[in-house]
Scaffold this motif. Structure first.
Motif, PDB file in Angstrom:
ATOM      1  N   LYS A 174       0.841  -1.206   0.000  1.00  0.00           N
ATOM      2  CA  LYS A 174       0.000   0.000   0.000  1.00  0.00           C
ATOM      3  C   LYS A 174       0.874   1.252   0.000  1.00  0.00           C
ATOM      4  O   LYS A 174       0.845   2.066   0.922  1.00  0.00           O
ATOM      5  N   ASN A 203      -5.961  -2.582  -2.718  1.00  0.00           N
ATOM      6  CA  ASN A 203      -6.681  -1.764  -1.739  1.00  0.00           C
ATOM      7  C   ASN A 203      -7.270  -0.559  -2.470  1.00  0.00           C
ATOM      8  O   ASN A 203      -6.573   0.389  -2.792  1.00  0.00           O
ATOM      9  N   ASN A 262     -14.533  -3.203  -0.796  1.00  0.00           N
ATOM     10  CA  ASN A 262     -13.545  -2.509   0.048  1.00  0.00           C
ATOM     11  C   ASN A 262     -13.463  -1.013  -0.234  1.00  0.00           C
ATOM     12  O   ASN A 262     -12.652  -0.314   0.360  1.00  0.00           O
TER      13      ASN A 262
END
Length: 368
Positions: free
Chosen positions: A76, A170, A271
């Motif tokens: 990330k 993500n 998400n």
């Protein structure tokens, strides 16, 4: 928890090679998967739950192939995801606009047809490629080159592992750029590209180029600009010398590049926490300055400066597919030639040539 149980939970094929790799991580996997922290977390609800605690993983120490098998989300090291179709300004206007606002680094999933190395193709290959890029992105941010960075998804992965691939991204903060389908088709049909004769193979993916020994008048008299979208009898895109209305059917079938926003949203919806939808028209016609000011206030990057307002009013779409182009010079080459070089695909010859990359201010080559 046995190796077979760990493999089943992670949806891993329990073959000898995979079980051998899992054996190396078995103790750490057991500790994580049997912990209350895992069982009470959102990780346990993922379609491909991570077999190690992502918050404790040192990504630099785990090979990308192992990270894929262990269902570890991509590092990330990006601040948001930008997704949408081709012909929506995501490869022309927006990279420049973001650069002007200090968001100077992006990672992109390339088109499958543009990937030269077989090991980088498909979901697994793209995961490994992005894994390396995002580790490099971390270093760039640490050096203070850019405050923010983003992961751009314009090309859709279509293989059987696509669901797993997208689940490991993500996308909690995402921007979706949308455009009406007629404008998308119009742009794709009329977008100029260099003819195949301009392709250069030097293993660096630069795409197009010229040798300084090429005779310009001879080269540019051969219809250097082509358009595409019509499929030949072998199902490959056929280059033509002027835009062709019949090319629309070919682009309508190209799900990798266009009309896949809904598919991507379905992959990401579980998400996504913050989704900002903008239209291409929000950035066109001199409106880019205001649109980027709005995004800057939301996503906390540098607001555009008044001195750069004129740049936000430029239309770069007409030239983006003609740049970058690389000029090659090699001392073993003759001075001038009226013929197309036969060594254009000689990797060693091209690799050992001096190169001048002509590109826009915002192209990644401008920062090499």
């Amino acid at each position: 928890m046995t190796l077979e149980q760990i493999a089943k939970l992670g949806k891993i094929e329990p073959n000898n090679e995979n079980l051998e790799i899992l054996t190396y991580y078995k103790t750490a996997c057991q500790k994580w998967l049997e912990s209350k922290e895992f069982k009470n977390s959102n990780w346990a609800k993922k379609p491909y739950p991570p077999l190690l605690n992502p918050d404790e993983v040192v990504y630099e120490k785990i090979p990308d192939k192992h990270a894929w098998m262990l269902n570890l989300p991509l590092p990330k090291n990006y601040d948001f995801v930008l997704f949408g179709s081709h012909a929506a300004g995501m490869h022309a206007a927006l990279p420049g606009f973001f650069t002007l606002c200090g968001v100077c680094v992006r990672s992109i999933i390339p088109k499958q047809m543009d990937i030269v190395q077989e090991e980088q193709k498909g979901s697994f290959g793209c995961y490994c490629l992005l894994h390396k890029k995002l580790l490099a992105m971390k270093k760039v941010k640490e050096l203070g080159y850019t405050k923010k960075a983003y992961l751009q998804i314009t090309n859709l992965i279509l293989d059987s592992d696509a669901k797993k691939f997208y689940s490991l991204i993500n996308a909690s903060v995402a921007i979706n750029i949308i455009r009406d389908p007629i404008s998308v088709l119009r742009t794709m049909v009329t977008l100029p590209n260099f003819a195949d004769e301009f392709s250069i193979n030097d293993d660096e993916g630069r795409g197009t180029g010229l040798f300084l020994s090429d005779e310009p008048k001879a080269i540019f008299s051969k219809n250097p600009i082509h358009y595409g979208g019509i499929l030949d009898k072998n199902g490959k895109i056929k280059a033509i010398i002027s835009p062709e209305l019949n090319a629309i059917s070919g682009w309508l079938e190209d799900r990798e590049q266009m009309f896949h926003d809904g598919i991507l949203y379905d992959y990401f919806k579980d998400n996504i926490k913050e989704l900002y939808i903008k239209q291409t028209s929000d950035f066109a016609g001199g409106r880019g300055f205001e649109a980027m000011s709005e995004l800057a206030s939301i996503l906390d990057f540098d607001e555009p400066e008044q001195k750069d307002r004129w740049l936000f009013e430029k239309h770069v779409g007409e030239m983006t597919n003609l740049l970058p182009i690389t000029l090659y010079a090699n001392e073993k080459d003759e001075l001038f030639s009226n013929e197309i070089k036969t060594n254009r695909n000689d990797k060693n010859f091209n690799k050992n040539s001096a190169k001048i990359v002509l590109c826009t201010r915002f192209d990644e080559n401008n920062r090499l």
